[in-house]
Design a protein around this motif. Structure first.
Motif, PDB file in Angstrom:
ATOM      1  N   TYR A   4       7.246   7.581  -8.608  1.00 31.81           N
ATOM      2  CA  TYR A   4       7.166   6.221  -9.371  1.00 31.81           C
ATOM      3  C   TYR A   4       7.090   5.075  -8.118  1.00 31.81           C
ATOM      4  O   TYR A   4       7.815   5.520  -6.998  1.00 31.81           O
ATOM      5  N   MET A   5       6.363   4.120  -8.056  1.00 27.88           N
ATOM      6  CA  MET A   5       6.117   3.187  -6.906  1.00 27.88           C
ATOM      7  C   MET A   5       6.329   1.872  -7.668  1.00 27.88           C
ATOM      8  O   MET A   5       5.453   1.078  -8.419  1.00 27.88           O
ATOM      9  N   PRO A   6       7.399   1.114  -7.164  1.00 23.51           N
ATOM     10  CA  PRO A   6       7.493  -0.207  -7.572  1.00 23.51           C
ATOM     11  C   PRO A   6       6.994  -1.297  -6.792  1.00 23.51           C
ATOM     12  O   PRO A   6       6.066  -0.803  -5.736  1.00 23.51           O
ATOM     13  N   LYS A   7       6.670  -2.136  -7.521  1.00 22.49           N
ATOM     14  CA  LYS A   7       5.707  -3.659  -6.953  1.00 22.49           C
ATOM     15  C   LYS A   7       6.621  -4.067  -5.604  1.00 22.49           C
ATOM     16  O   LYS A   7       5.975  -4.573  -4.596  1.00 22.49           O
ATOM     17  N   TYR A   8       7.858  -4.121  -5.780  1.00 24.90           N
ATOM     18  CA  TYR A   8       8.741  -5.036  -4.959  1.00 24.90           C
ATOM     19  C   TYR A   8       9.831  -3.839  -4.541  1.00 24.90           C
ATOM     20  O   TYR A   8      10.177  -2.979  -5.544  1.00 24.90           O
ATOM     21  N   GLY A  46       0.884  15.410   2.872  1.00 23.40           N
ATOM     22  CA  GLY A  46       2.016  15.915   2.614  1.00 23.40           C
ATOM     23  C   GLY A  46       3.118  14.747   2.688  1.00 23.40           C
ATOM     24  O   GLY A  46       4.151  14.936   2.124  1.00 23.40           O
ATOM     25  N   SER A  47       2.867  13.794   3.417  1.00 22.38           N
ATOM     26  CA  SER A  47       3.681  12.498   3.514  1.00 22.38           C
ATOM     27  C   SER A  47       3.280  11.527   2.694  1.00 22.38           C
ATOM     28  O   SER A  47       2.023  11.371   2.217  1.00 22.38           O
ATOM     29  N   LEU A  48       3.997  10.383   2.432  1.00 22.33           N
ATOM     30  CA  LEU A  48       3.559   9.030   1.848  1.00 22.33           C
ATOM     31  C   LEU A  48       4.059   8.042   2.718  1.00 22.33           C
ATOM     32  O   LEU A  48       4.781   7.910   3.518  1.00 22.33           O
ATOM     33  N   LYS A  71       0.913  -1.103   0.032  1.00 24.77           N
ATOM     34  CA  LYS A  71       0.017   0.120   0.259  1.00 24.77           C
ATOM     35  C   LYS A  71       0.753   1.271  -0.123  1.00 24.77           C
ATOM     36  O   LYS A  71       1.842   1.197   0.549  1.00 24.77           O
ATOM     37  N   ALA A  72       0.462   2.202  -0.863  1.00 29.04           N
ATOM     38  CA  ALA A  72       1.241   3.700  -0.730  1.00 29.04           C
ATOM     39  C   ALA A  72       0.098   4.538  -0.628  1.00 29.04           C
ATOM     40  O   ALA A  72      -0.679   4.829  -1.567  1.00 29.04           O
ATOM     41  N   GLU A  73       0.080   5.213   0.393  1.00 31.89           N
ATOM     42  CA  GLU A  73      -1.116   6.294   0.548  1.00 31.89           C
ATOM     43  C   GLU A  73      -0.462   7.625   1.012  1.00 31.89           C
ATOM     44  O   GLU A  73       0.301   7.794   1.984  1.00 31.89           O
ATOM     45  N   LYS A  74      -1.111   8.557   0.253  1.00 30.88           N
ATOM     46  CA  LYS A  74      -0.579   9.999   0.837  1.00 30.88           C
ATOM     47  C   LYS A  74      -1.520  10.679   1.686  1.00 30.88           C
ATOM     48  O   LYS A  74      -2.758  10.589   1.583  1.00 30.88           O
ATOM     49  N   LYS A  75      -0.828  11.110   2.831  1.00 27.67           N
ATOM     50  CA  LYS A  75      -1.793  11.872   3.712  1.00 27.67           C
ATOM     51  C   LYS A  75      -0.808  13.222   4.398  1.00 27.67           C
ATOM     52  O   LYS A  75       0.285  12.947   4.788  1.00 27.67           O
ATOM     53  N   GLU A 124       6.719   6.236   7.053  1.00 26.02           N
ATOM     54  CA  GLU A 124       6.395   7.545   6.509  1.00 26.02           C
ATOM     55  C   GLU A 124       7.806   8.239   5.653  1.00 26.02           C
ATOM     56  O   GLU A 124       8.827   8.300   6.175  1.00 26.02           O
ATOM     57  N   LEU A 125       7.435   8.654   4.681  1.00 22.62           N
ATOM     58  CA  LEU A 125       8.278   9.193   3.814  1.00 22.62           C
ATOM     59  C   LEU A 125       7.975  10.959   3.641  1.00 22.62           C
ATOM     60  O   LEU A 125       6.961  11.349   3.298  1.00 22.62           O
ATOM     61  N   MET A 126       8.682  11.700   4.318  1.00 22.95           N
ATOM     62  CA  MET A 126       8.584  12.906   4.085  1.00 22.95           C
ATOM     63  C   MET A 126       8.688  13.442   2.872  1.00 22.95           C
ATOM     64  O   MET A 126       9.347  13.131   1.944  1.00 22.95           O
ATOM     65  N   GLU A 127       8.604  15.012   2.619  1.00 21.44           N
ATOM     66  CA  GLU A 127       8.631  15.628   1.666  1.00 21.44           C
ATOM     67  C   GLU A 127       9.941  15.678   0.889  1.00 21.44           C
ATOM     68  O   GLU A 127      10.360  15.573  -0.250  1.00 21.44           O
ATOM     69  N   GLU A 128      11.142  16.011   1.718  1.00 22.63           N
ATOM     70  CA  GLU A 128      12.658  16.053   1.120  1.00 22.63           C
ATOM     71  C   GLU A 128      12.735  14.562   0.646  1.00 22.63           C
ATOM     72  O   GLU A 128      13.387  14.620  -0.499  1.00 22.63           O
ATOM     73  N   THR A 129      12.357  13.593   1.212  1.00 24.24           N
ATOM     74  CA  THR A 129      12.611  12.035   0.715  1.00 24.24           C
ATOM     75  C   THR A 129      11.853  11.902  -0.795  1.00 24.24           C
ATOM     76  O   THR A 129      12.374  11.360  -1.592  1.00 24.24           O
ATOM     77  N   LEU A 130      10.681  12.456  -0.822  1.00 27.25           N
ATOM     78  CA  LEU A 130       9.890  12.262  -1.979  1.00 27.25           C
ATOM     79  C   LEU A 130      10.568  13.013  -3.124  1.00 27.25           C
ATOM     80  O   LEU A 130      10.487  12.843  -4.186  1.00 27.25           O
ATOM     81  N   LYS A 131      11.195  14.155  -2.944  1.00 24.14           N
ATOM     82  CA  LYS A 131      11.837  15.033  -3.752  1.00 24.14           C
ATOM     83  C   LYS A 131      13.258  14.428  -4.206  1.00 24.14           C
ATOM     84  O   LYS A 131      13.624  14.484  -5.317  1.00 24.14           O
TER      85      LYS A 131
END
Length: 189
Positions: free
Chosen positions: A74-78, A20-22, A14-18, A60-67
């Motif tokens: 991009y979201m891989p399956k594995y 500003g975080s993922l 599962k990948a869920e945005k909430k 939780e992935l914060m904004e800096e990590t997402l940048k």
């Protein structure tokens, strides 16, 4: 801190945005003991276990990590997974922090007699950090640069690395998370 020696792969459930975080929920590898607050390299990104459930954990992935990583687009399956080093562990790869510098792109994949060569492009602003025969981390995998040009480099993977990591699923044009060697960064600084 990590070594870049991938210990397992995990399915992204599962990948869920909430706010500003993922939030990534990943299937826990069999036999792994994971604790809340533990750091796990996930395709090269140091992530903290924020929540646990039966057979899964969430980070939780914060904004800096997402940048800086491809998880923002991009979201891989594995994903490739490695638990952090413990004092006294072997250092089979190289010093990996899990602080991804940028996203590269696979330009080509060429099967050779002894291994498979991946050519990866990257922003030329990072060229000073890439050294022929030096270490680089690609999706969390500790690799050695075979050839270096201004905005691309090549790495060669043996069959074991291909079979035991997610890079075998990637194709030309796919993104990869890159972390340049921390020792080289300190030397340049």
């Amino acid at each position: 801190m990590f070594t870049g020696i991938i210990k397992s792969t995990g399915k992204v459930l599962k990948a869920e945005k909430k706010s500003g975080s993922l939030y990534l929920t990943i299937q826990k590898p069999k036999g792994w003991k994971i604790k809340l607050g533990e750091s796990i390299s996930t395709d090269g990104v140091c992530l903290t276990v924020a929540k646990m459930a039966s057979g899964t954990y969430t980070c939780e992935l914060m904004e800096e990590t997402l940048k800086k990583s491809y998880f923002g687009s991009y979201m891989p399956k594995y994903v490739n997974l490695e638990q952090s080093m413990r004092l006294g562990d072997r250092l089979d790869g190289h010093f990996v922090l899990g602080h991804v510098d940028t996203v590269g792109k696979i330009k080509s994949i060429e099967k050779m007699k002894s291994g498979t060569v991946y050519t990866i492009s990257y922003p030329k602003a990072f060229s000073m950090f890439v050294v022929a025969k030096g270490s680089i981390t690609v999706d969390g995998i500790s690799l050695t640069v075979v050839e270096k040009k201004l905005n691309y480099f090549s790495v060669s993977l043996v069959d074991y690395s291909l079979k035991n990591t997610t890079i075998k699923e990637k194709k030309s044009g796919d993104p990869v998370n890159l972390e340049f060697d921390i020792l080289g960064k300190y030397l340049l600084k």
